[in-house]
Design an enzyme around this catalytic site. Structure first.
Site, PDB file in Angstrom:
ATOM      1  N   GLU A  36     -59.713   1.414  46.361  1.00 38.55           N
ATOM      2  CA  GLU A  36     -58.534   0.554  46.216  1.00 38.55           C
ATOM      3  C   GLU A  36     -57.823   0.808  44.886  1.00 38.55           C
ATOM      4  OE1 GLU A  36     -57.108  -1.072  48.423  1.00 38.55           O
ATOM      5  OE2 GLU A  36     -58.640  -1.058  49.979  1.00 38.55           O
ATOM      6  N   TYR A 124     -54.046  -8.080  44.662  1.00 37.59           N
ATOM      7  CA  TYR A 124     -54.197  -7.206  45.827  1.00 37.59           C
ATOM      8  C   TYR A 124     -55.613  -6.634  45.899  1.00 37.59           C
ATOM      9  CZ  TYR A 124     -54.570  -3.198  48.699  1.00 37.59           C
ATOM     10  OH  TYR A 124     -55.072  -2.333  49.621  1.00 37.59           O
ATOM     11  N   ASP A 142     -49.380  -5.999  49.975  1.00 36.52           N
ATOM     12  CA  ASP A 142     -48.963  -4.764  49.305  1.00 36.52           C
ATOM     13  C   ASP A 142     -47.603  -4.352  49.867  1.00 36.52           C
ATOM     14  OD1 ASP A 142     -49.443  -3.646  51.788  1.00 36.52           O
ATOM     15  OD2 ASP A 142     -50.565  -1.931  51.016  1.00 36.52           O
TER      16      ASP A 142
END
Ligand code: SF4
Length: 317
Positions: A36, A124, A142
């Site tokens: 991520e 996020y 996102d």
């Protein structure tokens, strides 16, 4: 309308059509976190390469905490946005502190609010890791999800709060990890910015904007900044360049490269040319000046950014 977005249709499509990405074969929160953080600003195809290198060298937070930050930067070179690597290293150190010292004894914390307290982890990333690794029912937001939301709801310029409210409303709480990934995958592969494939979209029946998807969301007008720098490219008698490590701030923090700045003294040096480099919102122009130095550094032993590689290539040594 958006509230009728079909969970079953999107999840079935995701199960069938998702890209085979290596981090989708692990439930290790550390490896998911690495993916991520990398994917925040690196394309998936390049992200795979860096992710594989990172998980091989740093399979646990402890293995990274035990390493010098320079080694993390070295592995990261070419991926850009080097502050991510520095913050990731700081995160690994914090996670590996004992609980009494305010850490987590070497394991990533188990909830989104705790993840959010770690260096480099924003809303996020916290939501993505918590939902994918732990199944916590938290919605991700996102750019892909914003685009899907704007088109499904026919919104020109939805605010972050509005996108968050929508993502929370449509969240499939029984499998938030797959749900979040499915929505992002839809945005990345079907509901794309320039060529949305509405004919193949599993949730077209709830989409208010499908007759004119390119109108939503309205493109943001981002003003690009220009940055003019000078750089001294000096070589020693063996053809090795002078390389210095940059300070803790700025776009290339912690990376190595020829001395560079906006007020570098180039007296007595020979002008070589200009290197242009583009970052997301910035165009960088570097005037390169050539000279000699007593002792250079072997470039392969230090972490160099793509910009520095271009500068060295211009020097032709
Ligand atoms: S129907 Fe088209 S615009 Fe709507 S979500 Fe699907 S791909 Fe995007």
């Amino acid at each position: 309308m958006s509230e009728h977005l079909s969970h079953s249709a999107l999840l079935a499509w995701y199960a069938e059509s998702k890209r085979d990405l290596p981090w989708r074969h692990t439930d290790d929160p550390w490896k998911i976190l690495l993916s991520e953080i990398l994917l925040q600003q690196t394309q998936v195809s390049r992200g795979i390469h860096y992710w594989q290198k990172l998980v091989e060298r740093f399979p646990t937070p402890q293995s990274m905490a035990d390493a010098e930050v320079d080694e993390v930067l070295h592995l990261w070179q070419g991926a850009g946005y080097y502050s991510r690597a520095r913050r990731l290293h700081a995160l690994s150190i914090q996670v590996c502190l004992s609980i009494t010292e305010g850490g987590y004894d070497g394991s990533l914390p188990l909830t989104a609010p705790e993840l959010l307290t770690l260096p480099g982890v924003g809303p996020y990333t916290a939501a993505a890791v918590a939902s994918i690794a732990y199944g916590e029912p938290v919605a991700c937001v996102d750019g892909n999800i914003r685009r899907v939301m704007a088109r499904q709801s026919k919104r020109l310029d939805p605010s972050l709060k509005e996108v968050e409210a929508w993502a929370n409303k449509v969240l499939y709480r029984d499998d938030a990890g797959d749900w979040n990934q499915a929505l992002m995958e839809l945005g990345a592969t079907v509901c794309t910015p320039k060529r949305p494939l509405c004919g193949q979209c599993p949730v077209s029946s709830s989409c208010a904007g499908k007759s004119s998807p390119l109108l939503f969301p309205q493109p943001k007008k981002t003003k690009r900044k220009r940055l003019d720098l000078k750089c001294t490219l000096r070589f020693d008698a063996n053809g090795l360049p002078e390389l210095v490590q940059r300070g803790d701030d700025g776009i290339l923090a912690g990376m190595w490269g020829p001395p560079m700045g906006d007020a570098i003294d180039v007296t007595g040096l020979e002008y070589v040319g200009i290197v242009e480099h583009t970052l997301s919102h910035r165009d960088i122009f570097v005037e390169v000046w050539h000279g000699s130095c007593p002792r250079g550094t072997e470039p392969s032993t230090v972490a160099l950014s793509s910009l520095d590689r271009k500068i060295l290539a211009l020097g032709g040594e």
